[in-house]
Design a protein around this motif. Structure first.
Motif, PDB file in Angstrom:
ATOM      1  N   ILE A  45      11.297 -17.796  -6.652  1.00 30.07           N
ATOM      2  CA  ILE A  45      11.768 -17.722  -5.402  1.00 30.07           C
ATOM      3  C   ILE A  45      10.367 -17.696  -4.540  1.00 30.07           C
ATOM      4  N   SER A  46      10.552 -17.862  -3.424  1.00 28.42           N
ATOM      5  CA  SER A  46       9.233 -17.882  -2.413  1.00 28.42           C
ATOM      6  C   SER A  46       9.029 -16.476  -2.024  1.00 28.42           C
ATOM      7  N   GLU A  47       7.716 -16.300  -1.751  1.00 28.95           N
ATOM      8  CA  GLU A  47       7.272 -15.055  -1.130  1.00 28.95           C
ATOM      9  C   GLU A  47       7.911 -14.552  -0.014  1.00 28.95           C
ATOM     10  N   ARG A  48       8.346 -15.543   0.764  1.00 27.84           N
ATOM     11  CA  ARG A  48       9.096 -15.192   1.984  1.00 27.84           C
ATOM     12  C   ARG A  48      10.408 -14.691   1.470  1.00 27.84           C
ATOM     13  N   THR A  49      11.049 -15.403   0.681  1.00 22.54           N
ATOM     14  CA  THR A  49      12.231 -14.747   0.058  1.00 22.54           C
ATOM     15  C   THR A  49      12.148 -13.464  -0.565  1.00 22.54           C
ATOM     16  N   VAL A  50      11.095 -12.947  -1.243  1.00 21.49           N
ATOM     17  CA  VAL A  50      10.861 -11.750  -1.514  1.00 21.49           C
ATOM     18  C   VAL A  50      10.761 -10.685  -0.397  1.00 21.49           C
ATOM     19  N   SER A  51      10.087 -11.195   0.688  1.00 16.30           N
ATOM     20  CA  SER A  51       9.804 -10.209   1.947  1.00 16.30           C
ATOM     21  C   SER A  51      11.208  -9.911   2.605  1.00 16.30           C
ATOM     22  N   ASN A  52      12.101 -11.080   2.326  1.00 19.37           N
ATOM     23  CA  ASN A  52      13.316 -10.851   3.026  1.00 19.37           C
ATOM     24  C   ASN A  52      14.149  -9.837   2.332  1.00 19.37           C
ATOM     25  N   HIS A  53      14.019 -10.008   1.085  1.00 15.25           N
ATOM     26  CA  HIS A  53      14.757  -9.052   0.130  1.00 15.25           C
ATOM     27  C   HIS A  53      14.317  -7.567   0.509  1.00 15.25           C
ATOM     28  N   LEU A  54      13.068  -7.394   0.603  1.00 12.91           N
ATOM     29  CA  LEU A  54      12.603  -6.019   0.904  1.00 12.91           C
ATOM     30  C   LEU A  54      12.806  -5.604   2.142  1.00 12.91           C
ATOM     31  N   GLN A  55      12.892  -6.354   2.991  1.00 12.93           N
ATOM     32  CA  GLN A  55      13.454  -5.767   4.564  1.00 12.93           C
ATOM     33  C   GLN A  55      14.711  -5.525   4.608  1.00 12.93           C
ATOM     34  N   HIS A  56      15.714  -6.253   3.830  1.00 13.74           N
ATOM     35  CA  HIS A  56      17.069  -5.903   3.607  1.00 13.74           C
ATOM     36  C   HIS A  56      17.092  -4.399   2.862  1.00 13.74           C
ATOM     37  N   ILE A  57      16.325  -4.398   1.880  1.00 14.97           N
ATOM     38  CA  ILE A  57      16.401  -3.209   0.973  1.00 14.97           C
ATOM     39  C   ILE A  57      16.062  -1.993   1.894  1.00 14.97           C
ATOM     40  N   PHE A  58      15.028  -2.244   2.681  1.00 12.34           N
ATOM     41  CA  PHE A  58      14.737  -1.030   3.915  1.00 12.34           C
ATOM     42  C   PHE A  58      15.731  -0.664   4.693  1.00 12.34           C
ATOM     43  N   GLU A  59      16.619  -1.728   5.282  1.00 14.96           N
ATOM     44  CA  GLU A  59      17.476  -1.588   6.350  1.00 14.96           C
ATOM     45  C   GLU A  59      18.790  -0.931   5.468  1.00 14.96           C
ATOM     46  N   LYS A  60      19.021  -1.316   4.260  1.00 11.16           N
ATOM     47  CA  LYS A  60      20.306  -0.753   3.646  1.00 11.16           C
ATOM     48  C   LYS A  60      20.090   0.795   3.196  1.00 11.16           C
TER      49      LYS A  60
END
Length: 202
Positions: A163-178
């Motif tokens: 996956i792209s680094e941007r997708t990795v960052s998006n996943h991390l942001q979602h994890i932070f929120e959840k």
């Protein structure tokens, strides 16, 4: 009430037998480590409740949750209860999702355990209420979480997961929120507490 316990700890099985068998409500208590003949034993003994530990050691490649899921495919009406020392929200939620009738911590007092089992035999379920609701992580988010906890950098995570680094960052942001956290350290600490990752990973 007839109870069959699946657990790899002989001492725990013996202790539970001693704690429960003097009660007139218990017609039969048996335990087994033999996963290969478990289905045959269930069909023969017809237990009212099947107690299964999550961590089955070297008895099988499956954990107790996976075993429960497979047994319910074979015995859909069997009342199965997870009895475990790993009292974590993720495990409780998964036990409920796959169709177990309850999740009980091994820290429970014998009298309370008996009361819970009797209510489950009567048709109830038993899943302790969560103090805080945590939105479930996706499979992709879990993989990213585990890799971050293992010390893998974002670029390497992207390469490993294709996956792209941007997708990795998006996943991390979602994890932070959840998980309702604001830092990587806090994320990992809370993920361990909730059961998303094992301490052995870090």
């Amino acid at each position: 009430m007839k109870i069959l316990l699946v657990d790899d700890h002989i001492l725990f099985a013996k202790s539970l037998s001693i704690a429960l068998c003097d009660n007139p409500e218990i017609e039969q208590f048996s335990s087994t480590k033999d996963i290969q003949d478990l289905e045959k034993q269930i069909a023969t003994e017809l237990p009212d409740i099947l107690l299964i530990d999550i961590n089955l050691g070297g008895l099988t490649d499956e954990d107790g949750l996976m075993l429960t899921q497979h047994l319910l495919e074979r015995f859909p009406d069997q009342k199965i209860v997870i009895l475990s020392g790993y009292n974590l929200p993720v495990y409780r939620k998964e036990a409920k999702r796959i169709g177990a009738r309850g999740f009980i911590s091994k820290d429970v007092e014998p009298d309370e355990l008996l009361h819970i089992l009797l209510t489950i035999k009567a048709g109830a379920t038993h899943f302790p209420r969560e103090e805080v609701f945590i939105e479930e992580l996706t499979d992709g988010e879990r993989k990213v979480l585990e890799l971050v906890a293992s010390g893998v950098r974002r670029r390497e995570i992207a390469e490993q997961l294709f996956i792209s680094e941007r997708t990795v960052s998006n996943h991390l942001q979602h994890i932070f929120e959840k998980l309702q956290v604001s830092s990587t350290v806090e994320m990992i600490t809370k993920a361990i507490k909730l059961g998303y990752i094992a301490q052995s990973v870090i």
